[in-house]
Write a protein that holds these residues in place. Sequence first.
Motif, PDB file in Angstrom:
ATOM      1  N   HIS A 244      -5.090  -9.995   1.214  1.00 27.14           N
ATOM      2  CA  HIS A 244      -3.717  -9.715   0.780  1.00 27.14           C
ATOM      3  C   HIS A 244      -3.527  -8.202   0.568  1.00 27.14           C
ATOM      4  CE1 HIS A 244      -0.081 -10.240  -1.864  1.00 27.14           C
ATOM      5  NE2 HIS A 244      -0.593  -9.172  -2.428  1.00 27.14           N
ATOM      6  N   GLU A 245      -4.473  -7.580  -0.148  1.00 26.69           N
ATOM      7  CA  GLU A 245      -4.360  -6.132  -0.406  1.00 26.69           C
ATOM      8  C   GLU A 245      -4.454  -5.342   0.895  1.00 26.69           C
ATOM      9  OE1 GLU A 245      -3.309  -5.315  -3.225  1.00 26.69           O
ATOM     10  OE2 GLU A 245      -3.750  -7.205  -4.236  1.00 26.69           O
ATOM     11  N   HIS A 248      -1.127  -5.109   2.408  1.00 18.24           N
ATOM     12  CA  HIS A 248      -0.323  -4.001   1.863  1.00 18.24           C
ATOM     13  C   HIS A 248      -0.728  -2.676   2.511  1.00 18.24           C
ATOM     14  CE1 HIS A 248       1.779  -6.180  -1.205  1.00 18.24           C
ATOM     15  NE2 HIS A 248       0.708  -6.474  -1.926  1.00 18.24           N
ATOM     16  N   GLU A 324       5.275  -8.684  -0.744  1.00 16.65           N
ATOM     17  CA  GLU A 324       4.186  -9.522  -1.262  1.00 16.65           C
ATOM     18  C   GLU A 324       3.991 -10.758  -0.396  1.00 16.65           C
ATOM     19  OE1 GLU A 324       2.084  -8.685  -3.405  1.00 16.65           O
ATOM     20  OE2 GLU A 324       3.105  -6.909  -4.171  1.00 16.65           O
ATOM     21  N   HIS A 369       6.725 -10.422  -7.648  1.00 22.36           N
ATOM     22  CA  HIS A 369       5.939 -11.255  -6.729  1.00 22.36           C
ATOM     23  C   HIS A 369       6.612 -12.619  -6.611  1.00 22.36           C
ATOM     24  CE1 HIS A 369       3.072  -8.144  -7.677  1.00 22.36           C
ATOM     25  NE2 HIS A 369       2.191  -8.640  -6.824  1.00 22.36           N
TER      26      HIS A 369
END
Length: 399
Positions: A244-245, A248, A324, A369
């Motif tokens: 997930h990070e 980003h 997100e 989020h």
Amino acid sequence: MFEILAQCAHVAVPEPSEEAVRFYQSGNVLWIVQQAWSLIIPLLFLMKGFTGKLGSIAKSWGRNWFFTIAVYIVLFVAIYQILNLPLDFYSSYIRMHDYGLSNQSLERWFSNYGKGTLVFLIGMVAFLWIFYLLLKKSPKRWWFYSGLVGTALSFFMMFIQPIWIDPLFNKFGPMKDKELEQQILQLASRAGIEQGRVFEVDKSEDTSMLNAYVIGFGKTNRIVLWDTLIQQMTPDQILFVMGHEMGHYVLHHIWWSLLYYALLSFVIFYLTYRSAHFLLNKYRDRFGFHDLSQIASLPLLLLLIGVYSLLTEPLSNFVSRTMEHEADRFGLEIAQNNEAAGEAFIALQQKNLAVPRPGPIYVFWRASHPPLGERVDFTNSYCPWTEGKPLKYESHFSQ
Ligand SMILES: [Zn+2]
């Protein structure tokens, strides 16, 4: 319908605990109080011309233009932080201990508060004069130039924050679990992220909550994992969080959000310009200053910027939730372990005392989020790779 959707994983969303519901409800009340207080403080400075008096003191102590501003800022920040102290202490110390979310010592809290105040003060003294120079030199266009300067400053702050500011409060270093680090670096190299971009931070000193985030710009851009998250999640769950990070990071979400806030700042400065002049014409005598280019106007500008930021918060949240959601999609596509992803969200729900399906007003005004329940629903239903369908972010993966 749930059965049909749940084709990728079967993670059930547990009901929130009674404590989590209390944390949510009291949190909403606290949020309203905090928002109100953040607007009341500048109002207090404006009442009975108090800010005008501070401005006069600053002028007699500071003598020249720059030092008048500097002295005013010192006085303003000191009073501002004293007024903020009770609510800050309650929300980030007492309340967190009450709910068992923190083991932070009292000394550490005050030391962080002191450091935070100092950083705030230094930042204000270092940069605020630029805006007052613009107010003085260009009374009709300052809002536009302030937008430009504000944008440049936010890029600069994003660049220095992970290397100069955050290390004042916590220790950042490479990951301690070398085996896990290897797995993460493997995943990172698949996403085209070079080495040296993943950090671990000792947040367990401050909180038992779990988190990970991307910060920095250009050379300082990095992924940071809280040690609490590493301790509480399984390696597979951590790999999804990292996915997930990485989303980003790879999708340049820092860049996009800086761009969003840059555009927003032009709008907010313009609205502030229009309404500040209107209010000043009306209440000149009460405020105790006659021109916006006087440093005594600071509370008025902060009040208006605060109001417009609050009003545009739903849009900012919407932008954030969209990013997100895409980071979740990226994480699922690269880690391809929906079960672990769903469990990671459940761990977040339980350790952070979150309510998985908050009300619509909460989501609109406060949620940066998507609600955890929706994120689990998505992980239960999104797995195009199992049917040989194309992935949205395949082009970002190296193998
Ligand atoms: Zn995220």
